[in-house]
Scaffold this motif. Structure first.
Motif, short mmCIF file in Angstrom:
data_model
loop_
_atom_site.label_atom_id
_atom_site.label_comp_id
_atom_site.label_asym_id
_atom_site.label_seq_id
_atom_site.Cartn_x
_atom_site.Cartn_y
_atom_site.Cartn_z
N LEU A 199 0.77 -1.60 0.11
CA LEU A 199 -0.14 0.14 0.15
C LEU A 199 1.21 0.88 0.55
CD1 LEU A 199 -2.89 -0.88 2.72
CD2 LEU A 199 -3.24 -0.34 -0.17
N GLN A 200 1.64 1.44 1.14
CA GLN A 200 3.08 2.56 0.35
C GLN A 200 3.81 2.77 -0.92
OE1 GLN A 200 5.48 1.36 3.92
NE2 GLN A 200 4.54 2.85 5.87
N ALA A 201 3.67 1.66 -1.52
CA ALA A 201 4.05 1.85 -2.88
C ALA A 201 2.88 1.82 -3.78
CB ALA A 201 4.84 0.20 -3.09
N ALA A 202 2.32 2.02 -3.01
CA ALA A 202 0.64 2.13 -4.56
C ALA A 202 0.48 3.27 -4.41
CB ALA A 202 -0.08 0.90 -3.79
N LEU A 203 0.86 4.66 -2.80
CA LEU A 203 0.28 4.99 -2.62
C LEU A 203 0.90 6.56 -3.20
CD1 LEU A 203 -0.82 7.78 -0.82
CD2 LEU A 203 0.34 7.24 1.10
N THR A 204 2.61 5.89 -3.18
CA THR A 204 3.46 6.48 -3.49
C THR A 204 3.51 6.84 -5.71
OG1 THR A 204 5.00 5.88 -2.08
CG2 THR A 204 6.68 6.96 -4.22
N GLU A 205 3.56 5.99 -6.18
CA GLU A 205 3.06 5.44 -7.52
C GLU A 205 1.44 6.64 -7.71
OE1 GLU A 205 4.66 4.78 -9.94
OE2 GLU A 205 6.68 4.32 -7.74
N VAL A 206 0.67 6.13 -6.95
CA VAL A 206 -1.10 7.77 -7.31
C VAL A 206 -0.63 8.88 -7.19
CG1 VAL A 206 -2.48 7.49 -5.61
CG2 VAL A 206 -2.24 5.26 -6.73
N THR A 207 0.17 9.27 -5.84
CA THR A 207 1.13 10.26 -5.82
C THR A 207 1.64 11.03 -6.90
OG1 THR A 207 0.76 9.86 -3.61
CG2 THR A 207 2.60 12.12 -3.90
N LYS A 208 2.65 10.66 -7.18
CA LYS A 208 3.28 10.39 -8.72
C LYS A 208 2.76 10.81 -9.29
CE LYS A 208 7.31 8.08 -7.53
NZ LYS A 208 8.34 6.97 -7.65
N THR A 209 1.84 9.27 -10.31
CA THR A 209 0.98 9.85 -10.68
C THR A 209 0.03 10.95 -10.76
OG1 THR A 209 1.14 7.18 -11.52
CG2 THR A 209 -0.74 8.19 -12.16
N GLY A 210 -1.22 11.13 -10.00
CA GLY A 210 -1.25 12.01 -9.66
C GLY A 210 -1.41 13.68 -9.66
N ILE A 211 -0.02 13.85 -9.47
CA ILE A 211 1.17 15.24 -9.67
C ILE A 211 1.39 15.59 -11.14
CG2 ILE A 211 3.60 16.27 -9.45
CD1 ILE A 211 2.43 14.97 -6.10
#
Length: 167
Positions: A139-151
């Motif tokens: 989930l931490q890895a997913a959150l990092t990727e979601v944040t990168k993609t969202g930005i």
């Protein structure tokens, strides 16, 4: 004049850090040229490390005659110890932005996104189950990727960032 190699700087700083062996780096016991003089590169490397706050020489100056004048010892700083450590020590920790996100809330957001997709119900069910059972690390890895993609996909990203940070 180019920056010294990181490997050479790391070796020198590791030697300086070994205070049990010598209570600070004794420049006079360091590497020598065949003529017995201390190479200029040693002084330049120490000056470079000191300029970046990684070590603290007692005294080290290059005078107008281009000769180096020094007083021993050279000691490592806490910033230098952190640079040598694999994880960056407290320096890296101080520069880490910690965002607390409730695991269940994040899972619910991901599952809601799955429900909005055009996938079949069977596919959705499998993904939602995997999300529900996902470990904290995943989930931490997913959150990092979601944040990168969202930005990356922020509409009018520059304007949004400018308004947020500049006003």
């Amino acid at each position: 004049m180019s920056a010294p190699s990181k490997q050479r700087l790391r070796e020198l700083l590791t030697w300086i850090a070994d205070t049990e062996a010598h209570n600070g780096y004794p420049i006079s016991e360091g590497p020598k040229n065949p003529d017995g003089d201390i190479p200029d590169e040693v002084f330049r490397d120490i000056r470079y490390l000191a300029d970046h706050g990684l070590c603290r020489p007692e005294y080290l100056e290059q005078h107008n005659d281009m000769r180096w004048h020094w007083a021993e010892p050279v000691r490592i700083t806490t910033q230098g110890l952190d640079w040598l450590s694999e994880d960056g020590g407290l320096t890296a920790e101080k520069r880490t932005l910690t965002v607390k996100f409730d695991e269940d809330q994040f899972k619910a957001l991901l599952i809601a996104k799955v429900d909005q997709s055009d996938a079949t119900e069977e596919e959705k069910s499998k993904v939602k189950e995997a999300i529900s059972k996902g470990s904290t690390v995943v989930l931490q890895a997913a959150l990092t990727e979601v944040t990168k993609t969202g930005i990356a996909f922020l509409p009018h990203g520059f304007q949004w960032l400018q308004k947020l940070f500049v006003g």
